[in-house]
Enzyme design. Structure first.
Site, PDB file in Angstrom:
ATOM      1  N   HIS A  71       0.983  -1.124  -0.074  1.00 16.58           N
ATOM      2  CA  HIS A  71       0.104   0.076  -0.042  1.00 16.58           C
ATOM      3  C   HIS A  71       0.700   1.323  -0.065  1.00 16.58           C
ATOM      4  O   HIS A  71       0.434   2.228  -0.623  1.00 16.58           O
ATOM      5  CB  HIS A  71      -1.011   0.108   1.049  1.00 16.58           C
ATOM      6  CG  HIS A  71      -1.718   1.352   1.237  1.00 16.58           C
ATOM      7  ND1 HIS A  71      -1.299   2.163   2.319  1.00 16.58           N
ATOM      8  CD2 HIS A  71      -2.795   1.586   0.813  1.00 16.58           C
ATOM      9  CE1 HIS A  71      -2.276   3.304   2.289  1.00 16.58           C
ATOM     10  NE2 HIS A  71      -2.782   2.863   1.303  1.00 16.58           N
ATOM     11  N   GLU A  74       1.825   1.973  -3.426  1.00 13.41           N
ATOM     12  CA  GLU A  74       1.030   2.510  -4.124  1.00 13.41           C
ATOM     13  C   GLU A  74       0.775   3.866  -4.110  1.00 13.41           C
ATOM     14  O   GLU A  74       0.565   4.600  -5.295  1.00 13.41           O
ATOM     15  CB  GLU A  74      -0.568   1.783  -3.800  1.00 13.41           C
ATOM     16  CG  GLU A  74      -1.723   2.224  -4.510  1.00 13.41           C
ATOM     17  CD  GLU A  74      -2.901   2.644  -3.541  1.00 13.41           C
ATOM     18  OE1 GLU A  74      -3.468   3.674  -3.342  1.00 13.41           O
ATOM     19  OE2 GLU A  74      -3.293   1.644  -2.968  1.00 13.41           O
ATOM     20  N   HIS A  75       0.985   4.437  -2.991  1.00 14.66           N
ATOM     21  CA  HIS A  75       1.152   5.853  -2.734  1.00 14.66           C
ATOM     22  C   HIS A  75       2.258   6.622  -3.432  1.00 14.66           C
ATOM     23  O   HIS A  75       2.194   7.565  -4.240  1.00 14.66           O
ATOM     24  CB  HIS A  75       1.072   6.252  -1.409  1.00 14.66           C
ATOM     25  CG  HIS A  75      -0.331   6.308  -0.660  1.00 14.66           C
ATOM     26  ND1 HIS A  75      -0.737   7.355  -0.099  1.00 14.66           N
ATOM     27  CD2 HIS A  75      -1.137   5.251  -0.502  1.00 14.66           C
ATOM     28  CE1 HIS A  75      -2.030   6.981   0.387  1.00 14.66           C
ATOM     29  NE2 HIS A  75      -2.217   5.679   0.187  1.00 14.66           N
ATOM     30  N   GLU A 151      -4.104   7.986   6.962  1.00 13.89           N
ATOM     31  CA  GLU A 151      -5.219   7.235   6.461  1.00 13.89           C
ATOM     32  C   GLU A 151      -5.493   6.136   7.256  1.00 13.89           C
ATOM     33  O   GLU A 151      -6.800   5.507   7.572  1.00 13.89           O
ATOM     34  CB  GLU A 151      -4.793   6.420   5.370  1.00 13.89           C
ATOM     35  CG  GLU A 151      -5.651   5.612   4.353  1.00 13.89           C
ATOM     36  CD  GLU A 151      -5.180   5.354   3.063  1.00 13.89           C
ATOM     37  OE1 GLU A 151      -5.934   4.441   2.317  1.00 13.89           O
ATOM     38  OE2 GLU A 151      -4.042   5.484   2.475  1.00 13.89           O
TER      39      GLU A 151
END
Length: 452
Positions: A71, A74-75, A151
């Site tokens: 993840h 992904e950013h 997040e």
């Protein structure tokens, strides 16, 4: 599927093509020399196109120390390449009214863009650049750490979302599938630029990737543009001669754990997920389990919705669902209710699942569930984004494409006996339970007793 698309000047080999699908067009596939797969569906009646690049890596590929690395990457892939700054990446799609985003799952990651059909070449170049040429600048790694921690905090503040992570831990324990996709505050704070760069190099080469596109497009043109985008970074040359990474396989049935995970929080509602091991995405019984889930909690006429909401007014939202992974799966029931009604809602859930396990469901309810699932399957493929999602996930997870007619045939072939057998097998297993909300000591004791 049968037939074949044409290779482009000897630079790629075509594995499949010529199959009609949901969009009324043609699905074709080409494998480029570096192991990169390109799958498209032509929908000539629209003026848009959706492109997705799927990576064969998800949170289940992480060690405990790497929890959240997929993840995090992904950013970071939006934060600059050798050819574009982070602003250049976002501005390129904004300038043509396009939409761009990404998501990370347990077994794959997807980066996608939806644009006008005439702007598909731009989307291919930008996403291809991101996937092959990200620099993972150290300053951006540090800046994005704070974003990801926010997040995680945001997810923790949404109990209706967080309870599913808690259920995964209850059912699958401290395993890659049981840990949260986002990672934890501790793992995210422990990442260095070098560690993330090594993870990137390992999982983002051409054989690990699938390019999927749906909309008003020409397959051969898309293949040529994808090849050009990846050639700019030398991505195909580095892996020339390699085959695509095969879909995940294996059989790792989950043990019925019977665990209870509780997060005591001062929320207005209590949120619960009750469930047990289900079937993997490679198990043909998953079609029967899907029909069973539709009958139990898939619509307004479903058993759980009628009993919990319509007859008793105990919850606003309640539903059942299935998730299938390469080697295992799960079945779950969710409900959100007032804390004081938690025991009543849980009892109804247990009673309905137990009744289905022991006695099955009437034929008329199962016929309605087949129709509901069939309709939802077709209606869920009414836009280019959904078509792209089906193309990419199918290629990555199964290595083939089922047409909509084939999927509908699988659903229609499910018999009442198939559903009753799935109910006995799955719902008869010892359940696990996750609950978030303000609980009394008595309620906590009752929750443990409910799954004992």
């Amino acid at each position: 599927m049968s037939g074949g698309g044409l290779p482009l000047a000897g630079r790629g080999r075509a594995d499949a093509g010529g199959t009609a699908s949901a969009g009324g067009g043609e699905v074709r596939k080409t494998v480029l020399p570096g192991g990169l797969r390109v799958v498209t569906e032509t929908v000539p009646t629209v003026r848009s196109a959706t492109l997705g690049i799927w990576a064969h890596v998800g949170s289940r590929d992480e060690t405990p120390a790497l929890g959240g690395a997929t993840h995090y990457l992904e950013h970071l892939l939006f934060k600059g390449t050798r050819r574009r700054s982070a602003l250049d990446i976002s501005a390129a799609l904004d300038a043509v009214g396009g939409e761009m985003n990404a998501f990370t799952a347990k077994e794959f990651t997807c980066y996608y863009a939806r644009v006008l059909d005439s702007d598909l070449p731009l989307a291919i170049d930008v996403l291809g650049d991101m996937l092959t040429g990200s620099v993972l600048d150290a300053a951006e790694v540090e800046a994005e750490r704070g974003v990801i921690l926010e997040e995680i905090a945001m997810t923790e503040d949404d109990p209706g979302d967080c309870v599913h992570d808690l259920f995964a831990r209850a059912l699958m324990g401290d395993s890659p599938l049981g840990r949260p996709v986002l990672g934890t505050v501790e793992t995210v704070n422990g990442f260095t630029r070098d560690r993330l760069a090594r993870f990137y190099r390992k999982h983002y080469d051409a054989p690990h990737l699938v390019v999927a596109a749906a909309g008003n497009l020409d397959h051969d043109t898309v293949v040529r543009q994808v090849r050009e985008a990846f050639d700019k970074a030398g991505a195909l040359e580095r892996t020339e001669g390699r085959d695509p990474v095969a879909p995940r396989t294996g059989a790792r049935p989950l043990r019925a754990r019977g665990r209870v995970e509780i997060a005591d929080r001062s929320t207005e509602q209590a949120h619960l997920v009750l469930g047990m091991p289900g079937y993997s995405r490679n198990d043909d019984r998953r079609w029967a389990l899907g029909v069973l889930s539709a009958a139990l909690g898939g619509g307004m006429s479903s058993r759980l919705f009628q009993e919990i909401r319509e007859k008793r007014g105990l919850a606003y939202s309640t539903y059942s669902y299935t998730s299938g992974f390469a080697d295992c799966g799960l079945f779950g029931v969710y409900a959100g209710c007032r804390p004081g009604q938690l025991s009543d809602v849980l009892k109804i859930c247990r009673d309905e699942l137990d009744h289905a396990a022991r006695h099955g469901l009437p034929d008329d309810e199962l016929r309605r569930a087949v129709g509901q699932l069939s309709g939802a399957t077709v209606l869920g493929l009414e836009d280019t984004g959904a078509l792209m999602h089906r193309l990419g996930k199918s290629e990555l997870c199964w290595g083939e494409q089922l047409s909509v007619d084939e999927m509908l045939a699988k659903i229609s072939a499910v018999t009442p006996d198939d559903v009753r057998e799935a109910a006995r097998d799955v719902l008869g297993r010892r359940p696990s339970l996750a609950v978030i909300g303000p609980l009394t000591d008595r309620q906590t004791t009752e929750l443990h007793e409910a799954v004992a």
